[in-house]
Design a protein around this motif. Sequence first.
Motif, mmCIF file in Angstrom:
data_model
loop_
_atom_site.group_PDB
_atom_site.id
_atom_site.type_symbol
_atom_site.label_atom_id
_atom_site.label_comp_id
_atom_site.label_asym_id
_atom_site.label_seq_id
_atom_site.Cartn_x
_atom_site.Cartn_y
_atom_site.Cartn_z
ATOM 1 N N PRO A 1 0.115 -2.659 85.377
ATOM 2 C CA PRO A 1 -0.430 -3.353 84.209
ATOM 3 C C PRO A 1 -1.569 -4.278 84.617
ATOM 4 N N ASN A 2 -2.461 -4.540 83.673
ATOM 5 C CA ASN A 2 -3.615 -5.405 83.900
ATOM 6 C C ASN A 2 -3.173 -6.855 83.715
ATOM 7 N N LEU A 3 -2.633 -7.460 84.790
ATOM 8 C CA LEU A 3 -2.092 -8.818 84.702
ATOM 9 C C LEU A 3 -3.141 -9.858 85.071
ATOM 10 N N ASN A 4 -3.123 -10.972 84.330
ATOM 11 C CA ASN A 4 -4.029 -12.081 84.574
ATOM 12 C C ASN A 4 -3.244 -13.385 84.562
ATOM 13 N N GLN A 5 -3.609 -14.300 85.436
ATOM 14 C CA GLN A 5 -2.996 -15.630 85.469
ATOM 15 C C GLN A 5 -3.788 -16.512 84.516
ATOM 16 N N LEU A 6 -3.162 -16.933 83.406
ATOM 17 C CA LEU A 6 -3.848 -17.713 82.383
ATOM 18 C C LEU A 6 -3.059 -18.951 82.032
ATOM 19 N N THR A 7 -3.750 -19.953 81.504
ATOM 20 C CA THR A 7 -3.108 -21.125 80.940
ATOM 21 C C THR A 7 -3.280 -21.064 79.435
ATOM 22 N N LEU A 8 -2.158 -20.937 78.727
ATOM 23 C CA LEU A 8 -2.181 -20.870 77.270
ATOM 24 C C LEU A 8 -1.735 -22.199 76.698
ATOM 25 N N MET A 9 -2.438 -22.675 75.675
ATOM 26 C CA MET A 9 -2.141 -23.961 75.061
ATOM 27 C C MET A 9 -1.111 -23.795 73.949
ATOM 28 N N SER A 10 -0.158 -24.705 73.926
ATOM 29 C CA SER A 10 0.810 -24.781 72.839
ATOM 30 C C SER A 10 0.405 -25.951 71.944
ATOM 31 N N GLU A 11 0.144 -25.663 70.660
ATOM 32 C CA GLU A 11 -0.286 -26.714 69.743
ATOM 33 C C GLU A 11 0.851 -27.690 69.458
ATOM 34 N N LYS A 12 2.065 -27.183 69.317
ATOM 35 C CA LYS A 12 3.207 -28.035 68.977
ATOM 36 C C LYS A 12 3.613 -28.928 70.140
ATOM 37 N N MET A 13 3.545 -28.405 71.364
ATOM 38 C CA MET A 13 3.928 -29.193 72.531
ATOM 39 C C MET A 13 2.767 -30.050 73.030
ATOM 40 N N GLY A 14 1.550 -29.651 72.719
ATOM 41 C CA GLY A 14 0.382 -30.418 73.138
ATOM 42 C C GLY A 14 0.054 -30.291 74.615
ATOM 43 N N ARG A 15 0.423 -29.190 75.220
ATOM 44 C CA ARG A 15 0.129 -28.980 76.636
ATOM 45 C C ARG A 15 -0.078 -27.501 76.913
ATOM 46 N N GLY A 16 -0.586 -27.202 78.112
ATOM 47 C CA GLY A 16 -0.827 -25.831 78.510
ATOM 48 C C GLY A 16 0.275 -25.304 79.405
ATOM 49 N N TYR A 17 0.491 -23.995 79.341
ATOM 50 C CA TYR A 17 1.490 -23.327 80.168
ATOM 51 C C TYR A 17 0.804 -22.211 80.930
ATOM 52 N N SER A 18 1.001 -22.183 82.244
ATOM 53 C CA SER A 18 0.418 -21.158 83.090
ATOM 54 C C SER A 18 1.353 -19.960 83.119
ATOM 55 N N LEU A 19 0.858 -18.817 82.667
ATOM 56 C CA LEU A 19 1.660 -17.601 82.596
ATOM 57 C C LEU A 19 0.882 -16.435 83.192
ATOM 58 N N ARG A 20 1.597 -15.444 83.685
ATOM 59 C CA ARG A 20 0.992 -14.209 84.190
ATOM 60 C C ARG A 20 1.228 -13.140 83.130
ATOM 61 N N ILE A 21 0.194 -12.851 82.342
ATOM 62 C CA ILE A 21 0.353 -11.941 81.214
ATOM 63 C C ILE A 21 -0.663 -10.811 81.292
ATOM 64 N N SER A 22 -0.375 -9.737 80.564
ATOM 65 C CA SER A 22 -1.282 -8.592 80.525
ATOM 66 C C SER A 22 -2.407 -8.856 79.534
ATOM 67 N N ALA A 23 -3.471 -8.092 79.651
ATOM 68 C CA ALA A 23 -4.598 -8.223 78.735
ATOM 69 C C ALA A 23 -4.173 -7.865 77.313
ATOM 70 N N ALA A 24 -3.277 -6.896 77.164
ATOM 71 C CA ALA A 24 -2.777 -6.523 75.841
ATOM 72 C C ALA A 24 -1.977 -7.665 75.226
ATOM 73 N N ALA A 25 -1.209 -8.380 76.037
ATOM 74 C CA ALA A 25 -0.440 -9.517 75.535
ATOM 75 C C ALA A 25 -1.367 -10.638 75.095
ATOM 76 N N LEU A 26 -2.464 -10.841 75.805
ATOM 77 C CA LEU A 26 -3.427 -11.868 75.417
ATOM 78 C C LEU A 26 -4.030 -11.551 74.049
ATOM 79 N N ARG A 27 -4.343 -10.282 73.798
ATOM 80 C CA ARG A 27 -4.857 -9.885 72.484
ATOM 81 C C ARG A 27 -3.799 -10.100 71.413
ATOM 82 N N SER A 28 -2.529 -9.829 71.728
ATOM 83 C CA SER A 28 -1.448 -10.033 70.769
ATOM 84 C C SER A 28 -1.263 -11.514 70.454
ATOM 85 N N VAL A 29 -1.373 -12.361 71.463
ATOM 86 C CA VAL A 29 -1.257 -13.808 71.249
ATOM 87 C C VAL A 29 -2.371 -14.283 70.325
#
Length: 102
Positions: A31-59
């Motif tokens: 799978p096309n995995l990327n290490q990204l930091t995604l922001m949570s609006e409710k928590m007010g902070r970022g989370y570093s996750l290893r997700i696929s490019a398809a998952a990023l489009r879904s998010v």
Amino acid sequence: MSRVCELTGKGPMSGNNVSHAKNRTRRRFLPNLNQLTLMSEKMGRGYSLRISAAALRSVDHRGGLDAFLAKAKDTELSDRALKIKREISKLDDAADAAVLTA
């Protein structure tokens, strides 16, 4: 570190390399995995996750990390993503309780 998407559970698949002479040898499709930091609006902070490019489009399509995790199945999520989902749901429950008491 395993080659599995933390949000969708997408992992390696196996198949064949097929030459012009139709010789088949086994191979892996990763799978096309990327290490990204995604922001949570409710928590007010970022989370570093290893997700696929398809998952990023879904998010992006679902409107952010919080909305994606709310609809995601627990069986597909990694342990870290499940922990984030529980934190967000606790925050939502606390906000709902505060609205009801006010």
